[in-house]
Design a protein around this motif. Structure first.
Motif, mmCIF file in Angstrom:
data_model
loop_
_atom_site.group_PDB
_atom_site.id
_atom_site.type_symbol
_atom_site.label_atom_id
_atom_site.label_comp_id
_atom_site.label_asym_id
_atom_site.label_seq_id
_atom_site.Cartn_x
_atom_site.Cartn_y
_atom_site.Cartn_z
ATOM 1 N N GLU A 6 -17.388 13.245 8.274
ATOM 2 C CA GLU A 6 -18.184 14.115 7.937
ATOM 3 C C GLU A 6 -18.245 13.726 6.415
ATOM 4 O OE1 GLU A 6 -16.593 18.061 8.682
ATOM 5 O OE2 GLU A 6 -16.060 17.855 10.670
ATOM 6 N N ALA A 7 -17.966 13.577 5.836
ATOM 7 C CA ALA A 7 -18.040 13.075 3.755
ATOM 8 C C ALA A 7 -18.690 12.165 4.019
ATOM 9 C CB ALA A 7 -16.844 13.048 3.056
ATOM 10 N N TYR A 8 -18.004 11.022 5.026
ATOM 11 C CA TYR A 8 -19.451 9.476 4.742
ATOM 12 C C TYR A 8 -20.145 9.497 5.995
ATOM 13 C CZ TYR A 8 -16.125 8.559 0.704
ATOM 14 O OH TYR A 8 -15.310 8.413 -0.493
ATOM 15 N N PRO A 9 -21.335 10.073 6.171
ATOM 16 C CA PRO A 9 -21.841 9.868 7.605
ATOM 17 C C PRO A 9 -22.863 8.764 7.740
ATOM 18 C CG PRO A 9 -23.248 10.919 6.397
ATOM 19 C CD PRO A 9 -21.512 11.173 5.700
ATOM 20 N N TRP A 10 -22.504 7.660 7.002
ATOM 21 C CA TRP A 10 -22.976 6.462 6.347
ATOM 22 C C TRP A 10 -22.179 5.217 7.218
ATOM 23 C CZ3 TRP A 10 -20.174 4.049 2.498
ATOM 24 C CH2 TRP A 10 -20.455 4.849 1.578
ATOM 25 N N LEU A 11 -20.921 5.682 7.874
ATOM 26 C CA LEU A 11 -19.575 4.722 8.173
ATOM 27 C C LEU A 11 -20.491 4.410 9.635
ATOM 28 C CD1 LEU A 11 -16.109 5.976 5.886
ATOM 29 C CD2 LEU A 11 -18.584 3.796 5.847
ATOM 30 N N GLN A 12 -20.583 2.927 10.079
ATOM 31 C CA GLN A 12 -20.697 2.815 11.341
ATOM 32 C C GLN A 12 -19.067 1.988 11.822
ATOM 33 O OE1 GLN A 12 -23.137 1.556 9.309
ATOM 34 N NE2 GLN A 12 -24.058 3.551 10.074
ATOM 35 N N ARG A 13 -18.370 2.250 11.374
ATOM 36 C CA ARG A 13 -16.998 1.606 11.570
ATOM 37 C C ARG A 13 -15.962 1.870 10.906
ATOM 38 N NH1 ARG A 13 -16.739 0.221 17.138
ATOM 39 N NH2 ARG A 13 -14.786 -0.109 16.987
ATOM 40 N N ILE A 14 -14.286 2.668 11.450
ATOM 41 C CA ILE A 14 -13.423 3.136 9.989
ATOM 42 C C ILE A 14 -12.425 2.085 10.221
ATOM 43 C CG2 ILE A 14 -11.294 4.574 9.084
ATOM 44 C CD1 ILE A 14 -13.548 6.505 9.480
ATOM 45 N N LEU A 15 -11.752 0.821 9.758
ATOM 46 C CA LEU A 15 -10.798 0.401 10.342
ATOM 47 C C LEU A 15 -9.942 0.534 8.714
ATOM 48 C CD1 LEU A 15 -8.993 -2.234 10.799
ATOM 49 C CD2 LEU A 15 -10.533 -3.708 8.367
ATOM 50 N N VAL A 16 -8.330 0.652 9.957
ATOM 51 C CA VAL A 16 -7.497 1.578 9.319
ATOM 52 C C VAL A 16 -6.492 0.500 8.864
ATOM 53 C CG1 VAL A 16 -5.514 2.852 9.842
ATOM 54 C CG2 VAL A 16 -7.594 4.120 9.407
ATOM 55 N N VAL A 17 -5.509 0.054 7.994
ATOM 56 C CA VAL A 17 -4.845 -0.526 7.722
ATOM 57 C C VAL A 17 -3.394 -0.138 7.609
ATOM 58 C CG1 VAL A 17 -3.627 -2.307 6.030
ATOM 59 C CG2 VAL A 17 -6.274 -1.746 5.910
#
Length: 202
Positions: free
Chosen positions: A123-134
Motif C-alpha cells: 500500500e505504501a509502495y504501489p510502484w513495486l512489481q515484486r517483493i523478495l523476502v530474505v
C-alpha cells in the motif's frame, strides 16, 4: 528508465545486505533505503529540522548531526517515538527510492527496504512489481545479530521484536530467498532470481 522494480526486504541480520551486493555484481541498480534514510536527515535537510522540532535539540550530536545511537536507543524503547520518527523519514525514503529506481538503466531495478512490512508494504509502495523476502530462521537471526553487533541478548531480542515478525514479512512476499545456511549458497539463488526478474521485466 526501469519500470519493473523489485523490493528486497528482510529482518535485521537476515543477510539482506549480502543479497543486495550479489545483485549489484550482476549489474542491477540497488537503491538502498538505509542510505535514503540517512540522506533524509542529513545536516541542513528539511527532514533533520523536522526531527529536531519533534524531539528537541537533544537528538543532535556535538557536530549538529543526528545522534543515531542515542536515537536508536530511544525509539527501540518507545514505540510511540518510533512511529513519530518513521512518519518523518518514511515518506522521504519512499520518494527517493522510487526516483532512483525509475532513473536506473537496465531491465529492472531493486529497492532495498529493510522496514517494508513495517512501513506499509504494498500500500505504501504501489510502484513495486515484486517483493523478495530474505528469510532466516529465528534462532539463526538471533545468533548472527549477537555476533555482528557484539550486543547482549536482551538488546538483540528487543531489536528483533521491534521489527515485523517473520510471518508478517513472509505474508507480503512474492519470492522468498531462504538464508539459513552457508553464505556460499547465496550466489546461485541470486543468479536464478536475476534470470527470473529479467524475463518478467521484458
Amino acid at each position: 528508465m526501469s519500470e519493473f522494480i523489485v523490493a528486497i526486504t528482510g529482518g535485521v541480520a537476515s543477510g539482506k545486505s549480502t543479497v543486495d551486493a550479489l545483485f549489484r555484481t550482476r549489474g542491477v541498480v540497488v537503491a538502498d533505503a538505509d542510505i535514503a534514510a540517512r540522506d533524509a536527515v542529513a545536516p541542513g535537510s528539511d527532514g533533520l529540522a523536522e526531527v529536531v522540532a519533534e524531539f528537541g535539540t537533544g537528538v543532535l550530536d556535538a557536530t549538529g548531526q543526528l545522534d543515531r545511537p542515542a536515537m536508536r536507543r530511544r525509539v527501540f524503547a518507545d514505540a510511540d517515538a518510533r512511529k513519530r520518527l518513521e512518519a518523518i523519514i518514511h515518506p522521504r525514503v519512499r520518494e527517493a527510492l522510487r526516483d532512483l529506481c525509475r532513473a536506473a538503466t537496465g531491465a529492472y531495478a531493486i529497492a532495498s527496504i529493510p522496514l517494508l512490512a513495517e512501513g506499509g508494504g504494498r500500500e505504501a509502495y504501489p510502484w513495486l512489481q515484486r517483493i523478495l523476502v530474505v528469510d532466516v530462521p529465528d534462532a539463526v537471526q538471533l545468533a548472527r545479530l549477537l555476533q555482528r553487533d557484539a550486543i547482549d541478548e536482551d538488546l538483540a531480542r528487543t531489536m528483533i521484536a521491534a521489527q515485523a515478525s517473520r510471518q508478517q514479512r513472509l505474508a507480503i512476499a512474492d519470492d522468498v530467498l531462504v538464508n539459513g545456511g552457508a553464505l556460499d549458497a547465496l550466489p546461485s539463488q541470486v543468479e536464478a532470481l536475476d534470470r527470473f526478474y529479467r524475463v518478467l521485466a521484458t
